[in-house]
Design a protein around this motif. Structure first.
Motif, mmCIF file in Angstrom:
data_model
loop_
_atom_site.group_PDB
_atom_site.id
_atom_site.type_symbol
_atom_site.label_atom_id
_atom_site.label_comp_id
_atom_site.label_asym_id
_atom_site.label_seq_id
_atom_site.Cartn_x
_atom_site.Cartn_y
_atom_site.Cartn_z
ATOM 1 N N PHE A 38 7.877 -0.849 11.602
ATOM 2 C CA PHE A 38 6.599 -1.399 12.086
ATOM 3 C C PHE A 38 5.649 -0.267 12.499
ATOM 4 N N SER A 39 6.212 0.797 13.103
ATOM 5 C CA SER A 39 5.380 1.924 13.545
ATOM 6 C C SER A 39 4.754 2.657 12.366
ATOM 7 N N ILE A 40 5.466 2.658 11.239
ATOM 8 C CA ILE A 40 4.917 3.347 10.060
ATOM 9 C C ILE A 40 3.775 2.518 9.492
ATOM 10 N N ASN A 41 4.015 1.221 9.314
ATOM 11 C CA ASN A 41 3.000 0.382 8.682
ATOM 12 C C ASN A 41 3.386 -1.085 8.886
ATOM 13 N N ASP A 58 0.822 -1.215 0.000
ATOM 14 C CA ASP A 58 0.000 0.000 0.000
ATOM 15 C C ASP A 58 0.860 1.272 0.000
ATOM 16 N N ASP A 59 2.071 1.140 -0.566
ATOM 17 C CA ASP A 59 2.941 2.285 -0.853
ATOM 18 C C ASP A 59 3.569 2.963 0.357
ATOM 19 N N ALA A 60 3.527 2.340 1.524
ATOM 20 C CA ALA A 60 4.270 2.905 2.657
ATOM 21 C C ALA A 60 5.757 2.635 2.391
ATOM 22 N N GLU A 61 6.605 3.531 2.875
ATOM 23 C CA GLU A 61 8.043 3.381 2.589
ATOM 24 C C GLU A 61 8.882 3.519 3.856
ATOM 25 N N PHE A 62 10.010 2.814 3.816
ATOM 26 C CA PHE A 62 10.983 2.968 4.900
ATOM 27 C C PHE A 62 12.357 2.870 4.257
ATOM 28 N N SER A 63 13.276 3.754 4.663
ATOM 29 C CA SER A 63 14.630 3.593 4.121
ATOM 30 C C SER A 63 15.670 3.730 5.223
ATOM 31 N N THR A 64 16.790 3.087 4.976
ATOM 32 C CA THR A 64 17.864 3.087 5.975
ATOM 33 C C THR A 64 19.215 2.937 5.265
ATOM 34 N N ASP A 65 20.265 3.495 5.909
ATOM 35 C CA ASP A 65 21.610 3.260 5.365
ATOM 36 C C ASP A 65 22.408 2.360 6.317
#
Ligand SMILES: C[S@@+](CC[C@H](N)C(=O)[O-])C[C@H]1O[C@@H](n2cnc3c(N)ncnc32)[C@H](O)[C@@H]1O
Length: 567
Positions: free
Chosen positions: A445-448, A378-385
């Motif tokens: 997890f908190s985002i989606n 459903d287009d939620a995003e998370f990014s990390t380096d």
């Protein structure tokens, strides 16, 4: 004089009791006439409730050995698949509709389940003696019952809940429900002289369809009416357009919007109601809904300034989102709830993680400081380096839909980053990376939940079909009975794909691929299944055989991917 006042008061109470009784009787009859659909809700599963309680600092009962009560269980569409998936846990379902309880009991008997008991009883007259439960679920009940039932429901959540127990209560919420409520009012008016449920639903839909077509689609009202029409169409698909064997008795969602009783509440009102019964608000079953970090920083700061406590804060967040439905978790007032959820090393031995989100970064480089972005369906995003988190997310994506214990996940990914074979592993760096990883998983997890899912256990299912494939017996039963959606072993409801609905009842661990192919041929011969290509119906034997062979493999692979197969 005193006697007169007393009599008047008593008279008023009697009239109210009589009204409630009439409303209750009418309500009961409506579920007798039209039973609710077979629906499962992952957000009510003890695994979800226990996991949320765990990250909020509680020590809930283990999911694989717990006691669960469901109030208003209808035909058992939620509680029976739970009981099937957790054979060592004990389940009790309560509903006052004898017809629905009978349907549920028949399901239990045909599956031979021994750990679930459905009881036909009115919540109002339920005695405290029903016992103590680790998890109490009341989904779709609070808003749909008269005030005395709601009162008793909260009492049960207090009196019958284990000290570390969690109760789940959902309800229609203001402010969002106000607009939906006007749709209900109009539909009730339009159908006020119609008795037959199907006719009522059809007429109600016609009215909304007519209004949606006739107003300016661009103005606020037009936008809302059109959105509501789509919602009604979803209801329609769910219950009326059965794949096959259309069943009168599973025609359910009519109850949601057109039912005799349907009251909405502000979040704070229900929390205050719970508090009068010695319960406190824990968190929303949709964790992301409770997370202020999901708002823009400026908005979050303003709301924080306005709110003197978490209840006020969440109430303002409901205003902001125009929230129309809430699924709140409650626990005993005495519990010291950890409201500042922070990643904790103890989670390594308690939690599992899964991710069904796909990486959307072109070139993935784990070791350097480049970003990895993942995106949910459903287009939620998370990014990390962070290298360890990047490796973990890739590992979870490759293992999807399986979840992995956090300890195992850490073990798998830390090795590639910190050479564990080395005689001198950098313990401090590993500890720091562990905490960053846990923190990142919590953030996603908190985002989606579709980005990263946290769990307390991994249900036993296999992703590859064996020589004689075996599907979940719940799903076999649901497909046999013509239900359009089935419950998988992760307690999610799925639309059946391709020929899966026809295949499922035969995936009983006794048929190998040749036998399954023969069954599929028979279904084509009996015209239960029709194969078509661009030129119309396929009749050539060899082509039919080739299509069925391919379809069989495709369907078995899909059933494995969506957690419908057992080993
Ligand atoms: C809207 S349905 C929800 C069913 C199910 N929990 C779900 O969400 O799929 C409400 C259910 O509560 C039951 N119910 C309503 N009032 C009740 C009462 N006083 N005692 C027991 N059951 C009741 C109805 O028979 C119906 O099955």
């Amino acid at each position: 004089m005193t006697v007169l006042i007393k009599t008047r008061k008593a008279g008023l109470i009697l009239v109210m009791q009589e009204r409630n009784k009439v409303a209750g009787d009418k309500l009961q009859q409506s579920y007798e006439d039209v039973p609710y659909a077979h629906l499962s809700y992952p957000q009510t599963h003890p695994d979800r409730l226990g996991m949320l309680a765990t990250i909020m600092g509680m020590q809930p009962a283990p999911v694989t050995d717990c006691r669960v009560l469901e109030l208003g269980c209808a035909v058992g569409g939620n509680i029976i698949p739970m009981a099937y998936g957790l054979p060592e846990s004990r389940f009790m379902g309560i509903d006052f509709s004898p017809g629905q309880i009978k349907v549920g009991q028949n399901t239990i008997d045909s599956l031979g389940l021994k750990n679930v008991n459905l009881i036909q009883a009115d919540i109002l007259s339920l005695s405290e003696d029903i016992g103590e439960f680790d998890y109490i679920i009341a989904h779709g009940v609070y808003s749909w019952t008269p005030e005395p039932v709601r009162e008793r429901l909260m009492q049960i959540c207090k009196e019958n809940l284990a000290p570390d127990g969690v109760a789940y209560v959902s309800f229609n919420a203001y402010p969002g429900w106000r607009m939906q409520g006007t749709m209900r009012d109009m539909m009730l008016y339009h159908t006020r002289h119609i008795e037959k449920p199907r006719d009522r639903l059809e007429k109600a839909q016609n009215l909304i369809g007519f209004l949606a077509k006739s107003v300016n689609v661009k103005d606020q009202y037009g936008v809302f009416l059109n959105a509501y029409t789509s919602l009604l169409n979803v209801y329609n698909q769910f219950d009326i357009q059965r794949r096959r064997n259309v069943q009168e008795d599973e025609f359910g969602l009519l109850h949601d919007d057109l039912e005799e009783v349907n009251d909405a509440f502000y979040f704070h009102e229900v929390v205050e109601h719970a508090s009068r019964h010695g319960l406190q608000y824990l968190i929303d079953a949709d964790f992301s809904k409770s997370m202020i970090s999901n708002l823009k920083q400026e908005t979050a700061e303003t709301l924080l300034n306005m709110s003197k406590n978490v209840i006020a804060l969440e109430q303002y967040m409901d205003f902001l989102r125009n929230c129309n439905f809430r699924q709140i978790l409650l626990c005993h007032k005495e519990i010291d709830v950890n409201r500042l959820v922070k990643a904790d090393e103890s989670w390594l031995s308690k939690l599992y993680a899964a991710s069904h989100a796909r990486p959307v970064t072109d070139k993935i480089n784990i070791q350097d400081n480049s970003n990895l972005k993942i995106q949910s369906t459903d287009d939620a995003e998370f990014s990390t380096d962070h290298p360890v988190t990047k490796a973990a997310l890739i590992y979870l994506f490759r293992s999807s839909p399986k979840s992995i214990s956090l300890a195992e996940l850490l073990d798998e990914v830390v090795q590639g980053i910190h050479n564990k074979e080395s005689a001198f592993p950098d313990k401090t760096a590993i500890e720091s990376d562990t905490l960053i990883l846990l923190d990142n998983l919590l953030s996603a997890f908190s985002i989606n939940i579709k980005l990263v899912e946290l769990r307390l256990y991994e249900p036993p299912y296999t992703t590859t079909a064996s020589e004689k494939p075996l599907a979940s017996r719940i799903a076999q039963w649901q497909a046999q009975h013509g239900l359009a959606k089935v419950t998988n072993l992760r307690h999610e409801m799925l639309d059946l794909l391709h020929l899966s609905g026809f295949l499922l009842p035969y995936l009983n661990g006794e048929n190998d691929r040749d036998a399954l192919l023969k069954i599929m041929h028979e279904l084509v011969q009996q015209e239960a299944v029709t194969l078509t290509d661009k030129d119309g119906q396929v009749t050539d034997e060899e082509t039919i055989h080739n299509i069925l062979k391919q379809e069989l493999e495709k369907n078995l692979q899909w059933l494995g991917r969506v957690a419908l197969l057992e080993s």
